[in-house]
Scaffold this motif. Sequence first.
Motif, PDB file in Angstrom:
ATOM      1  N   ASP A  54      10.730  -7.768   5.923  1.00 65.33           N
ATOM      2  CA  ASP A  54      10.924  -6.741   5.386  1.00 65.33           C
ATOM      3  C   ASP A  54      12.179  -6.119   4.617  1.00 65.33           C
ATOM      4  O   ASP A  54      12.420  -5.685   3.561  1.00 65.33           O
ATOM      5  CB  ASP A  54      10.892  -5.572   6.632  1.00 65.33           C
ATOM      6  CG  ASP A  54      11.135  -4.175   6.188  1.00 65.33           C
ATOM      7  OD1 ASP A  54       9.813  -3.526   6.049  1.00 65.33           O
ATOM      8  OD2 ASP A  54      11.933  -3.617   6.167  1.00 65.33           O
ATOM      9  N   GLY A  75       7.652   2.151   8.172  1.00 66.04           N
ATOM     10  CA  GLY A  75       7.118   1.258   6.867  1.00 66.04           C
ATOM     11  C   GLY A  75       5.832   1.917   6.559  1.00 66.04           C
ATOM     12  O   GLY A  75       5.572   1.615   5.308  1.00 66.04           O
ATOM     13  N   VAL A  76       5.069   2.653   7.441  1.00 68.57           N
ATOM     14  CA  VAL A  76       3.862   3.345   6.810  1.00 68.57           C
ATOM     15  C   VAL A  76       4.293   4.598   5.930  1.00 68.57           C
ATOM     16  O   VAL A  76       3.785   4.669   4.895  1.00 68.57           O
ATOM     17  CB  VAL A  76       2.732   3.812   8.084  1.00 68.57           C
ATOM     18  CG1 VAL A  76       1.951   4.892   7.569  1.00 68.57           C
ATOM     19  CG2 VAL A  76       2.491   3.034   8.991  1.00 68.57           C
ATOM     20  N   THR A 127       5.186   3.055   2.742  1.00 66.94           N
ATOM     21  CA  THR A 127       3.731   2.660   1.895  1.00 66.94           C
ATOM     22  C   THR A 127       3.230   3.946   1.072  1.00 66.94           C
ATOM     23  O   THR A 127       2.998   3.615   0.001  1.00 66.94           O
ATOM     24  CB  THR A 127       2.649   2.230   2.664  1.00 66.94           C
ATOM     25  OG1 THR A 127       3.352   1.017   3.644  1.00 66.94           O
ATOM     26  CG2 THR A 127       1.529   1.651   2.046  1.00 66.94           C
ATOM     27  N   ARG A 180       3.091  -1.205  -3.160  1.00 69.97           N
ATOM     28  CA  ARG A 180       3.193  -0.256  -1.746  1.00 69.97           C
ATOM     29  C   ARG A 180       2.714  -1.221  -0.666  1.00 69.97           C
ATOM     30  O   ARG A 180       2.912  -1.090   0.347  1.00 69.97           O
ATOM     31  CB  ARG A 180       2.190   0.921  -2.089  1.00 69.97           C
ATOM     32  CG  ARG A 180       2.885   1.720  -3.135  1.00 69.97           C
ATOM     33  CD  ARG A 180       1.997   3.093  -3.137  1.00 69.97           C
ATOM     34  NE  ARG A 180       2.478   4.053  -4.144  1.00 69.97           N
ATOM     35  CZ  ARG A 180       3.599   4.791  -3.726  1.00 69.97           C
ATOM     36  NH1 ARG A 180       3.997   4.840  -2.707  1.00 69.97           N
ATOM     37  NH2 ARG A 180       3.996   5.748  -4.944  1.00 69.97           N
ATOM     38  N   VAL A 181       1.746  -2.126  -1.058  1.00 66.30           N
ATOM     39  CA  VAL A 181       1.199  -2.958   0.074  1.00 66.30           C
ATOM     40  C   VAL A 181       2.362  -3.899   0.664  1.00 66.30           C
ATOM     41  O   VAL A 181       2.224  -4.363   1.929  1.00 66.30           O
ATOM     42  CB  VAL A 181      -0.029  -4.131  -0.799  1.00 66.30           C
ATOM     43  CG1 VAL A 181      -0.594  -5.042   0.347  1.00 66.30           C
ATOM     44  CG2 VAL A 181      -0.882  -3.355  -1.376  1.00 66.30           C
ATOM     45  N   PHE A 207       5.079  -2.950   1.712  1.00 69.97           N
ATOM     46  CA  PHE A 207       5.675  -2.242   2.611  1.00 69.97           C
ATOM     47  C   PHE A 207       4.888  -2.318   3.761  1.00 69.97           C
ATOM     48  O   PHE A 207       5.369  -1.950   5.106  1.00 69.97           O
ATOM     49  CB  PHE A 207       6.218  -1.050   2.229  1.00 69.97           C
ATOM     50  CG  PHE A 207       7.322  -0.716   1.208  1.00 69.97           C
ATOM     51  CD1 PHE A 207       8.438  -1.730   1.424  1.00 69.97           C
ATOM     52  CD2 PHE A 207       6.996   0.015   0.013  1.00 69.97           C
ATOM     53  CE1 PHE A 207       9.463  -1.735   0.187  1.00 69.97           C
ATOM     54  CE2 PHE A 207       8.109  -0.228  -0.943  1.00 69.97           C
ATOM     55  CZ  PHE A 207       9.241  -0.884  -0.892  1.00 69.97           C
ATOM     56  N   ALA A 208       3.768  -2.376   3.636  1.00 67.28           N
ATOM     57  CA  ALA A 208       2.573  -2.244   4.745  1.00 67.28           C
ATOM     58  C   ALA A 208       2.572  -3.586   5.729  1.00 67.28           C
ATOM     59  O   ALA A 208       2.387  -3.281   6.699  1.00 67.28           O
ATOM     60  CB  ALA A 208       1.182  -1.639   4.195  1.00 67.28           C
TER      61      ALA A 208
END
Length: 391
Positions: A27, A91-92, A95, A166-167, A169-170
């Motif tokens: 992360d 994290g969500v 995203t 964005r993926v 961060f997911a």
Amino acid sequence: MSPDDAPRAPTRPPLSISLAAFVSSFDRFAISPLIVLVAHDLGATLAEALTIASAYFLAYGVSQPVWGILSDRLGRVRLMKWTLLAAALTGVAATFAPTLSILVIARALSGAFYGAIVPTSMTYVGDTVDEANRQPALTDLMAAIAVGTASATALAGVLAHFIDWRVVFAIPAVLAVGCAFGLRRLPEPPREQPGSVVATIRAAITHRWVLIVIGLAFIEGAVVLGVLTLLAPALQSQGTGAAIAGLATAAYGVGVIITSRMVKALSSRLSMPRLIAIGGSATVLAFGLLAAHLSITTVIIAALLLGATWSFQHSSLQTWATGVLPQARGTVVSFFAGTLFAGSAVGAAFGGGLGDKNQWTLLFAITCAVGLVLTVSIVVSRRIYAGPRKS
């Protein structure tokens, strides 16, 4: 019970601890290849987009004293489980962040929660592994962290280029939930009962060698982690794509993985100051090379050298931190990690300003000079601390 039947003391970190450290590292380092893409997508300058990284590092660092105090009181494993779940939620949020401001806030919160993982993992090793085996055990932990770093910098650029930034961060958000459940069966290690919060903090901040170690960690964070974040943007400023820039900087993780094996073999034969000198020399060579010429090839070589810095110099410095004040180990290690990443935030912010002006040569030359001074300072300090017999 015979001596052969007695349970053996651990000599390496548990797998669940290493996996949690892996996710935290993933992360933390995934942002580097994304900065230019985020800036373009959200209509920001490079310096503005770099606040995503600097805010993360700052929150990671500032939160450390809180986590250190809580780990001494609530337990290492319990703290890691709950902070992993909280990091998954932030994290969500990152995203799906619609603006740069919200993204910066979400990433800062992620940094604060993930900030509990690596220092608490280090403290867990300090609690469970004897001093003779501690540096090799910490090197194993760093290898897991390095795999996270290499995976993040390699995959983040590829995923951002072919799918969406964005993926990236997911992925750690999902992995963090899995790690939290994986820690459920791990027992809490035995630890000394801490005194009052005020007494523990006072013992740490009034101890001369604690202050020296965390001061050195601050500078190391700025030199190594802060400027490392800018290697991918430096390449992208020359027209290199995010995928290639990310893969080039992923050599850092490869370097840590390779050289961490060397540290395990050499730690019993070389003194800590000599290990530090090897790692510091790699820092000087890395940034000197980048100052002389910036290209994909030199970034790969420099990243490999910085991996050696992390294995030789940083592992020695963090081993020192785990033993300098054992009765307040959790608090000292948290201060160590906090100042390390506060330094990272300063290094990223300072370097981002120069990078925004395309002054990469100046940035790397300054970093090379500071790295040389830092290496000499750590070696000399450690020799004085250990005394003539141990140095």
